[in-house]
Design a protein around this motif. Structure first.
Motif, short mmCIF file in Angstrom:
data_model
loop_
_atom_site.label_atom_id
_atom_site.label_comp_id
_atom_site.label_asym_id
_atom_site.label_seq_id
_atom_site.Cartn_x
_atom_site.Cartn_y
_atom_site.Cartn_z
N ALA A 51 0.82 -1.21 0.00
CA ALA A 51 0.00 0.00 0.00
C ALA A 51 0.86 1.26 0.00
O ALA A 51 0.40 2.32 -0.38
CB ALA A 51 -0.93 0.00 1.21
N ILE A 78 -4.56 2.01 -5.80
CA ILE A 78 -4.98 0.91 -4.94
C ILE A 78 -6.14 1.38 -4.06
O ILE A 78 -6.40 2.58 -3.95
CB ILE A 78 -3.85 0.46 -4.01
CG1 ILE A 78 -3.29 1.68 -3.27
CG2 ILE A 78 -2.78 -0.27 -4.76
CD1 ILE A 78 -2.42 1.34 -2.11
N SER A 79 -6.82 0.42 -3.48
CA SER A 79 -7.79 0.71 -2.42
C SER A 79 -7.46 -0.21 -1.27
O SER A 79 -6.92 -1.28 -1.47
CB SER A 79 -9.21 0.39 -2.87
OG SER A 79 -9.82 1.50 -3.43
N MET A 80 -7.81 0.24 -0.08
CA MET A 80 -7.52 -0.62 1.06
C MET A 80 -8.71 -0.64 2.01
O MET A 80 -9.33 0.39 2.24
CB MET A 80 -6.27 -0.10 1.78
CG MET A 80 -5.78 -1.01 2.87
SD MET A 80 -4.01 -0.78 3.14
CE MET A 80 -3.77 -1.77 4.61
N VAL A 81 -9.02 -1.81 2.51
CA VAL A 81 -10.06 -1.93 3.53
C VAL A 81 -9.37 -2.35 4.82
O VAL A 81 -8.71 -3.38 4.87
CB VAL A 81 -11.13 -2.96 3.13
CG1 VAL A 81 -12.16 -3.10 4.23
CG2 VAL A 81 -11.78 -2.56 1.82
N PHE A 82 -9.53 -1.52 5.85
CA PHE A 82 -8.81 -1.77 7.10
C PHE A 82 -9.64 -2.60 8.07
O PHE A 82 -10.87 -2.65 7.97
CB PHE A 82 -8.48 -0.44 7.78
CG PHE A 82 -7.41 0.35 7.09
CD1 PHE A 82 -6.08 0.22 7.48
CD2 PHE A 82 -7.71 1.21 6.06
CE1 PHE A 82 -5.09 0.95 6.85
CE2 PHE A 82 -6.73 1.95 5.43
CZ PHE A 82 -5.40 1.82 5.82
N GLN A 83 -8.95 -3.18 9.02
CA GLN A 83 -9.61 -3.99 10.04
C GLN A 83 -10.62 -3.15 10.83
O GLN A 83 -11.69 -3.60 11.17
CB GLN A 83 -8.56 -4.57 10.98
CG GLN A 83 -9.13 -5.53 11.99
CD GLN A 83 -8.05 -6.20 12.80
OE1 GLN A 83 -6.85 -5.89 12.66
NE2 GLN A 83 -8.43 -7.12 13.64
N SER A 84 -10.24 -1.89 11.10
CA SER A 84 -11.14 -1.02 11.88
C SER A 84 -12.17 -0.35 10.98
O SER A 84 -12.92 0.49 11.45
CB SER A 84 -10.31 0.03 12.58
OG SER A 84 -9.76 0.92 11.62
N TYR A 85 -12.18 -0.67 9.71
CA TYR A 85 -13.02 -0.06 8.66
C TYR A 85 -12.59 1.36 8.34
O TYR A 85 -12.75 1.80 7.22
CB TYR A 85 -14.52 -0.02 9.03
CG TYR A 85 -15.03 -1.27 9.69
CD1 TYR A 85 -14.57 -2.52 9.28
CD2 TYR A 85 -15.95 -1.23 10.71
CE1 TYR A 85 -15.02 -3.68 9.88
CE2 TYR A 85 -16.41 -2.39 11.31
CZ TYR A 85 -15.93 -3.61 10.89
OH TYR A 85 -16.37 -4.73 11.50
N ALA A 86 -12.03 2.08 9.33
CA ALA A 86 -11.55 3.45 9.08
C ALA A 86 -12.56 4.32 8.36
O ALA A 86 -12.24 5.04 7.43
CB ALA A 86 -10.22 3.41 8.30
N VAL A 87 -13.80 4.21 8.76
CA VAL A 87 -14.85 5.07 8.20
C VAL A 87 -14.79 6.39 8.96
O VAL A 87 -14.80 6.41 10.19
CB VAL A 87 -16.23 4.42 8.36
CG1 VAL A 87 -17.32 5.38 7.93
CG2 VAL A 87 -16.30 3.14 7.53
N ARG A 151 -16.51 2.49 -0.41
CA ARG A 151 -15.53 3.54 -0.62
C ARG A 151 -14.33 3.02 -1.39
O ARG A 151 -13.77 3.71 -2.26
CB ARG A 151 -15.08 4.05 0.77
CG ARG A 151 -14.16 5.21 0.74
CD ARG A 151 -13.89 5.70 2.14
NE ARG A 151 -13.39 4.63 2.99
CZ ARG A 151 -13.18 4.74 4.29
NH1 ARG A 151 -13.42 5.89 4.90
NH2 ARG A 151 -12.73 3.74 4.99
N ASP A 163 -7.11 -5.77 4.87
CA ASP A 163 -6.37 -6.14 6.09
C ASP A 163 -7.36 -6.68 7.13
O ASP A 163 -7.98 -5.92 7.85
CB ASP A 163 -5.65 -4.89 6.64
CG ASP A 163 -4.80 -5.22 7.85
OD1 ASP A 163 -4.61 -6.43 8.12
OD2 ASP A 163 -4.32 -4.29 8.51
#
Lengths: 366, 286
Positions: A51, A78-87, A151, A163
């Motif tokens: 990333a 790239i796009s990334m989806v985090f464990q915490s969602y990070a919204v 997103r 992740d």
């Protein structure tokens, strides 16, 4: 679209801690690749280096034909989806999803109408259209997860990075989301790299799995290869529930073939396996047998043992047998077989599915 | 619930006594602080006759603003000094928050050599009383031509630098409470680290930062000693109030008006930041 290539990538934290070391990986275009391993194996660090959120200590990272080592995250497509969602809690769901379209540098500026169209498109794909005007604090964990997904989808990246995106969801929702994620991956037609420590998740979603251990690749293969032909004792023990039975055995030459000997049983190996063992020259080995390959019978088998514990699992049951003080082996059998603790039964191993490992190096022999 | 009711009466009594003692202690502490504040405010609204009457009424019978009028007009420096105090406080906030806030962010987010030593050393400036260096500081500012200027830059620098250390600790704790993944997500989707800081982190930190700012404001607003030493013709409200109140010895109603006038903004601000104090200090662990 794009393949992702890592060449001898290493990451060191501080002076001594190598999170990732000499790691090679080639993710094919449009592939769903899962990085799987226990916590601390370097899988998340690897993902973060792809990333651009961590800088590799050594090695090269390519996305498509482009060397990206020095390219900041926002220009990596790239796009990334985090464990915490990070919204982002201070923005409505709509603005969360539109963020990458408004500020992203990778595509030409979109008109308001175009942004609106894309937002509705991805929101309907993950089924959150009715939530667009809400704030994230008004959403459940599962809904936030969908916002994060929408997103990531909105910017139509070449590579999706995940992740551990499902680890904060409850068990039922997790299984449902697996199916949806796989569907979305196929719809988007991008390359996906997915980090998890959950082997069931990996097995059900991956085209290929890279099992990692202590910052290095332990095995790369399809879910079936990983499960049925683990390359070493670590992978064999990490994949499968209940875990594979591991028994220390001696391998002895006998009449041109190989006999496998343990204090509890002994039998001749099949010709192909025997040849492989002979070539390796290894005589001290570990025999791995998956619980479903241990057959239980009342009439006869390789050796007899006493039932120790019975654990019903609905249509199946897990039977444990105590061979000696330290050795318990497990069998996964149909629940139809009715046995009770203390009962003497016969066990035999499925000869087609034996796994033999070098006791010193853990490398597969057959 | 039923199990609780079955507990022996002894335990109930012990709990009751414990609670009673706690409440008594809290009430005593509150009275210790509130009684003088209460008298300060009621005396400020009483006439001289009423203030010195016996028994002292607990509420002004003849509510009057004369004391304030007198206080605001007796010294021609007072009105300009109010404005100057606001200037000092705001400049102090700008200095402390811009430098301290960015440093706090660095302490919260980055790992670097000497971090532990640094974050302790920023508090050194608080380890000696400001008065101890006030005179040399005044001399220094005189040489620089910044002493007692109409715009109180010397005071703002003095307070600002004194507040940076504390601001670093407060803001670092605020930034630590904001999940780093929120920034990283923004960086992946198109922003630089700076952009992510301004668009994501700063809005989320705003309530805590505002609380830190007001905390600094109160400190700068109330400071008397250095303000007295470092100004002469251009004093701050605190310095003027101090002089006026000292000169009005024997006129309790006038002194009270001065004190109340000085204390009021600080009190209001304290009530505003009350809600954010938890956020301000909640995550202290840098």
């Amino acid at each position: 679209m794009a393949e992702v290539r890592l060449e001898k990538v290493s990451k060191r934290f501080g002076k001594r801690v190598w999170a990732v070391r000499d790691f090679d990986l080639r993710v094919e275009d449009r592939e769903f690749l899962v990085l799987l391993g226990p916590s601390g194996c370097g899988k998340t660090t690897t993902l973060r280096m792809i990333a651009g959120l961590e800088r590799p200590t050594a090695g090269l990272i390519y996305i498509g034909e482009r060397l990206v080592n020095l390219i900041p995250p926002r220009d990596r497509d790239i796009s990334m989806v985090f464990q915490s969602y990070a919204v982002w809690p201070h923005m409505r769901v709509y603005d969360n999803i539109a963020f990458g379209l408004r500020y992203g540098r990778r595509k030409k500026r979109l008109s308001k109408a175009d942004i609106d169209r894309v937002v509705h498109e991805v929101a309907s794909l993950v089924r959150i259209e009715e939530l667009l005007s809400r704030y994230p604090t008004q959403l459940s964990g599962g809904q936030r997860q969908r916002v994060a997904l929408a997103r990531a989808l909105a910017v139509k990246p070449q590579v999706f990075l995940y992740d551990e995106p499902l680890s904060n969801l409850d068990a039922k929702l997790r299984i449902q989301m697996r199916t949806e994620l796989k569907y979305i991956h196929e719809q988007a037609g991008s390359t996906s790299i997915y980090v998890t420590h959950d082997q069931a998740e990996a097995m059900s979603m991956a085209d290929r799995i890279m099992v990692m251990r202590e910052g290095q690749g332990a095995q790369l293969g399809t879910p079936n290869e990983i499960y049925f032909r683990p390359a070493n004792q670590f992978v064999a023990g990490f994949i499968g529930t209940p875990p594979m039975n591991m028994l220390e055995v001696e391998l002895e030459e006998e009449d041109g073939g190989i006999k496998l000997v343990s204090p509890h049983f002994g039998f001749r190996l099949g010709e192909k396996t025997a040849r492989a063992v002979q070539e390796s020259g290894v005589r001290q080995a570990v025999l791995g047998v998956r619980p479903e390959d241990v057959t239980v019978s009342l009439e006869g088998g390789d050796f007899s043992a006493q039932v120790f514990v019975v654990e019903p699992q609905g249509p199946q049951q897990i039977l444990s047998f105590k061979l000696d003080e330290t050795l318990i082996i497990k069998s996964l059998t149909s629940a139809d077989l009715s046995v009770s603790p203390g009962q003497e039964v016969w066990l035999s191993f499925n000869r087609e599915r034996l796994h033999l490992f070098d006791r010193d190096t853990g490398v597969r022999l057959n | 619930m039923s199990e609780l009711r079955l507990a022996p009466p002894v335990a109930d009594w012990r709990r009751f006594t414990g609670l009673t003692l706690t409440y008594l202690a809290v009430a005593g502490l509150a009275l210790f602080i509130l009684v003088p504040v209460y008298f300060l405010f009621i005396l400020a609204f009483m006439s001289r006759a009423e203030v010195y009457s016996w028994p002292l009424p607990l509420f002004p019978k003849h509510f009057t603003l004369d004391n304030f009028h007198f206080f605001l007009t007796i010294n021609p420096k007072i009105i300009p000094s109010i404005w100057r105090s606001i200037e000092v406080a705001i400049t102090t906030i700008l200095i402390a928050l811009s430098i301290g806030g960015l440093a706090g962010y660095s302490f919260a987010r980055f790992r670097f050599r000497g971090k532990n030593a640094l974050k302790l050393s920023v508090l050194f400036v608080r380890m000696y009383p400001g008065v101890a260096v006030a005179i040399p500081m005044a001399v220094l500012f005189m040489r620089l031509g910044l002493y007692d200027t109409p715009f109180p830059i010397a005071l703002a620098l003095n307070y600002g630098v004194g507040n940076i250390g504390l601001t670093i600790w407060i803001t670092a704790s605020i930034f630590l409470g904001i999940n780093e993944e929120l920034e990283e997500q923004a960086m992946v989707l198109g922003l630089s680290r700076m952009g992510a800081f301004f668009r994501i982190t700063l809005p989320l930190a705003a309530p805590g930062l505002a609380a830190a700012a007001i905390y600094t404001f109160i400190g700068a607003w109330n400071e008397v000693v250095i303000a007295t030493l470092m100004t002469q013709f251009n004093p701050t409200l605190a310095a003027v109030t101090y002089h006026t109140v000292a000169a009005a010895a024997g006129s309790l109603h006038l002194q009270s008006a001065g004190g109340a006038f000085m204390a009021f903004p600080a009190l209001v601000f304290t009530f505003i930041i009350k809600r954010y104090i938890i956020q301000m200090w909640g995550g202290v662990r840098i």
